[in-house]
Design an enzyme around this catalytic site. Structure first.
Site, PDB file in Angstrom:
ATOM      1  CG  ASP A 131      -5.030 -42.672  13.879  1.00  0.00           C
ATOM      2  OD1 ASP A 131      -4.309 -42.377  12.336  1.00  0.00           O
ATOM      3  OD2 ASP A 131      -6.683 -42.901  13.331  1.00  0.00           O
ATOM      4  CD  GLU A 151      -0.617 -51.399   9.699  1.00  0.00           C
ATOM      5  OE1 GLU A 151       0.073 -50.466   8.396  1.00  0.00           O
ATOM      6  OE2 GLU A 151      -1.275 -49.850  10.050  1.00  0.00           O
TER       7      GLU A 151
END
Length: 648
Positions: free
Chosen positions: A149, A240
Site C-alpha cells: 500500500d 485508527e
C-alpha cells in the site's frame, strides 16, 4: 495509513498517514503539533460531549491539508502494535534487526529503508519511481499472495518493478477526512492496475471533522468508487489512532458508542453508493480500546501487526483477510499479505457479497473449489492429525517439529491466553507455551507447575525454561524472575529466583524442597520454609540467615520479630547447645537441658560468658535487672554486672 507524530520524533519514525502505510498507525502519546495542524484550538477541537448521541455531535475544523503527509514523522499501526502489549502469534520476534519466523533468522540489510510509513531524513528526497524498499526485510509470509500500500510519500511508483518483485495487489491512499486528496493518486492507482495488480483505494478517517456519511461520499467522489471488474478491491476504511493532538486523545476524545456509530454511518453510506461494503483497516489495540464493537465482523479485515505472525484479532472477527506485516519491505510503502491465491483475491474484488474469510460467498463454486485446492498446496507447512493441527512455521510449531515423538500429536489448535502467552496441548501430556520475549517451553499438562503458571499468567508472564528436575524437585522458571518448585509431598511453591533466599538455598546445594512460598512477615522481613527443618529469613539490612523450623528460636523470633528484627547470624551450634543473634542485638542461647533464654548480645554478661562458656555452662534463665544489677543464671553459676563493679 499513518498517524501524525511530532516532528521531534527520530527520522526512523514513519510519516503520517503515509500509509502505504497507508495503513499505518501511531503512538498515542503525542506531545506537540505543527502550527497548521493546530488551526482548531486544542481545547475547542478536543471538546466532545461524551453523553451526546452520534446525531447530536458537533465537528471541529479540519487541519490544514497542505501539511497532510508532509514532513511529519509517524509510526506504523503495526509498529505501534509490536511496541505495545502482546501482539504476536506464536513465533513472532521483534523485527528491529532480524526478521524471524519461529526462531529461524533471515538476515536483514543494515541499510535503513524508506517504506510508505517512513519520512525521508532531513535533506533526503524519495527517489522517483521506487518499487522496492531500501534495506528491505528478508522475511515475508508464505502460503498466500503479497501486496503493498502506498500514499503520496512514495510519489511516482515503479509498478512494473514492484510486480516483478512479487506484489500482486495494492491499496492506494485516495483521501483523508473531507479535506485532502492524494496528489499522486492517478499514477499510483492506474499504474498498479496497468502492471497487472488488483488494486483498491483507501480513506483515512478523521471522525472529529465530519460525519461518517460525509467522508464516505468524499471518498467515493475522489477515487474510492468500486466496480465489479475483478480488478478493483473494495474501498478501505482506515480507522485508527488519532494523529492530531488538537483533536484530543487517541480515540479523538470520542466514546466507543460514538465511534461505532460513526463507523456504521460510513459503512452504510459507502454500501449505498457503491453496492458493496468497504473493508476495514485497523490495529487490534486501537480498535479494542476505542471501538470494541463486534458488529463489523462480517466486513473483510485488513489488520496491521508488524511481526512475523499476526497476533490478537479485534472483537467480532475470527482472523484477517489482509495482513500488513511490515513497513520495511519488500516493497515501498507497507507490505501486505493475503492468505489466498490471486484467484481468491480476484473473487474478493469482484464479489459484492464477499464477507470476512468467505470471499466467494457461494457466487462461484468452481472458483471456490479451485482456490481451496490452491490453498491446500500452499498450506504444506500445516500438519493435521486426527487430534488437531499445527503450523510448523510458528514458534510453538517449530519447537514441536524438532521433537515430535516427545510431545505427541497436537490437540486442537494453538490458542492465546493473556499477556502475550500462547499455548497448545499435545497427546503425550505436554503443553507448549510461547512468548515473544522467551520463545517456547513445555510443561506437563495439568501438572502442579502447569496449574501454578495458569493460575496467575499476568504475574509470571511466560516461561524461560522447560519443566526439569532440580535437586529433589521438579521446577520451571518464569519470565518475572520467579520459579515454581514441585514435590510429591508438598506440592508446588514459588521462589524468587532473583532473591537472596534462593541464592542462599542454592549455595547450600538446594538441600530440601520448599514447603511454603516466600512469606512477608512485615517490617521488611521475608521467610520461606524448606524440608530438613530449615527456615530462611531475609531482610534488606541483614541478608538471609537460617533457622531451625519449629524450634525454640523459631517460635521466639516469630513472637518478637517486631522488636528484635531479622537474624544477623545463622542458628549455630555451640559447646552448650545453640545460639542466634538478631538485628536489635538480642541473642538467644539454647540447650537441650534448659531450653532457650535471652541476653544482650552487645552487653558485658554475654561477652564474658562467650569467653568462659566451659566454666558457666548452659543458660538457665533470661538476662534480668534488679536494683541496679544485671544478672543471668547459668548451669554452673550466675554472672552479674553493675556500672560500678563491672562483671562479678
Amino acid at each position: 495509513m499513518k498517524k501524525l507524530q511530532t516532528a521531534a520524533r527520530s527520522a526512523a519514525a514513519r510519516s503520517i498517514m503515509a500509509s502505504a502505510g497507508a495503513l499505518s498507525l501511531v503512538a498515542a502519546s503525542l506531545t506537540s503539533v505543527p502550527a497548521a495542524f493546530a488551526a482548531p484550538s486544542a481545547s475547542a477541537a478536543a471538546e466532545v460531549n461524551l453523553g451526546a448521541s452520534y446525531e447530536e455531535l458537533s465537528y471541529a475544523p479540519a487541519p490544514d491539508a497542505s501539511l497532510v503527509e508532509r514532513s511529519n514523522p509517524a509510526m506504523g499501526a503495526g509498529e505501534r502494535e509490536r511496541l505495545g502489549t502482546a501482539n504476536a502469534r506464536t513465533g513472532a520476534i521483534s523485527p528491529a534487526s532480524t526478521a524471524t519466523l519461529s526462531g529461524i533468522s533471515a538476515t536483514q540489510s543494515s541499510a535503513q529503508g524508506l517504506g510508505a510509513g517512513r519520512a525521508p531524513a532531513a535533506g533526503q528526497a524519495l527517489a522517483p519511481g521506487q518499487a522496492l524498499a531500501q534495506g528491505r526485510s528478508a522475511w515475508t509470509p508464505s502460503g498466500g499472495t503479497l501486496g503493498m500500500d502506498v500514499s503520496s510519500h512514495q510519489q511516482n511508483v515503479d509498478w512494473a518493478s514492484a510486480y516483478a518483485a512479487g506484489s500482486r495487489f495494492a491499496y492506494v491512499k485516495a483521501t483523508e477526512g473531507g479535506y485532502y486528496t492524494n496528489p499522486y493518486f492517478g499514477q499510483q492507482y492506474n499504474g498498479s492496475a496497468e502492471s497487472g495488480m488488483v488494486r483498491g483505494a483507501y480513506h483515512f478517517a478523521n471522525p472529529r471533522t465530519s460525519s461518517g456519511a460525509d467522508q464516505a461520499r468524499y471518498f467515493v467522489q475522489n477515487g474510492g468508487a468500486w466496480t465489479a471488474d475483478g480488478k478493483t478491491l473494495p474501498g478501505l476504511l482506515d480507522i485508527e489512532f488519532n494523529p492530531y493532538p488538537a483533536y484530543g486523545n487517541t480515540c479523538y476524545n470520542m466514546t466507543p458508542a460514538q465511534l461505532t456509530a460513526w463507523t456504521r454511518d460510513f459503512v452504510d453510506t459507502y454500501r449505498s453508493l457503491t453496492g458493496r461494503a468497504p473493508m476495514v483497516y485497523t490495529a487490534t489495540s486501537w480498535w479494542s480500546h476505542c471501538v470494541g464493537s463486534p458488529q463489523f465482523g462480517a466486513l473483510p479485515l485488513h489488520l496491521a501487526s508488524y511481526s512475523t505472525v499476526v497476533g490478537a484479532i479485534p472483537a467480532g472477527w475470527s482472523g484477517y483477510d489482509i495482513w500488513q506485516f511490515t513497513d520495511s519491505g519488500p516493497f515501498v510503502g507497507d507490505s501486505n499479505f493475503f492468505p489466498g491465491t490471486v484467484n481468491d483475491l480476484k473473487v474478493l474484488a469482484k464479489n459484492p457479497n464477499a464477507v470476512h474469510r468467505n470471499w466467494s460467498n457461494g457466487q462461484d463454486r468452481a472458483a471456490e473449489d479451485r482456490s481451496a485446492e490452491d490453498r491446500a498446496v500452499q498450506d504444506s507447512n500445516v500438519v493435521t492429525t486426527a487430534t488437531g493441527s499445527i503450523d510448523i512455521r510458528t514458534g510453538i510449531g517449530n519447537f514441536w517439529n524438532k521433537n515430535r515423538s516427545f510431545y505427541g500429536n497436537p490437540i486442537g489448535t494453538e490458542y492465546t491466553l493473556t499477556n502475550g502467552v500462547y499455548a497448545q496441548k499435545f497427546t503425550n501430556g505436554k503443553t507448549i507455551y510461547w512468548t515473544n520475549s522467551h520463545g517456547s517451553h513445555w510443561l506437563v499438562t495439568n501438572g502442579g507447575l502447569d496449574q501454578k503458571f495458569r493460575s496467575d499468567i499476568a504475574r509470571f508472564r511466560g516461561l524461560t525454561t522447560n519443566e526439569e528436575t532440580r535437586s529433589d524437585t521438579i521446577a520451571v522458571s518464569f519470565a518475572n524472575g520467579e520459579g515454581a518448585y514441585w514435590s510429591n509431598a508438598y506440592g508446588t511453591h514459588i521462589i524468587n529466583e532473583r532473591g537472596s533466599i534462593y541464592a542462599t538455598w542454592r549455595a547450600a546445594g538446594m538441600r530440601g524442597v520448599p514447603t511454603t512460598d516466600e512469606q512477608n512477615l512485615g517490617n521488611g522481613l521475608i521467610k520461606q520454609e524448606f524440608t530438613g527443618s530449615t527456615t530462611y529469613v531475609w531482610s534488606a539490612q541483614t541478608g538471609t540467615h537460617r533457622m531451625h523450623t519449629g524450634g525454640a528460636f523459631y517460635h521466639r523470633f516469630l513472637q518478637h520479630r517486631g522488636a528484635w528484627g531479622a537474624p544477623v547470624t545463622d542458628e549455630t551450634v555451640t559447646s552448650t547447645g545453640a545460639q542466634i543473634q538478631f538485628a536489635s542485638g538480642k541473642v538467644l542461647l539454647w540447650s537441650d537441658a534448659y531450653g532457650a533464654y535471652e541476653t544482650n548480645g552487645n552487653g558485658a554478661i554475654f561477652k564474658h560468658w562467650e569467653k568462659n562458656s566451659a566454666r558457666y555452662g548452659a543458660a538457665r534463665g533470661d538476662e534480668s535487672y534488679v536494683n541496679g544489677v544485671y544478672y543471668m543464671d547459668f548451669e554452673r553459676g550466675t554472672i552479674r554486672w553493675t556500672a560500678q563493679r563491672g562483671i562479678y
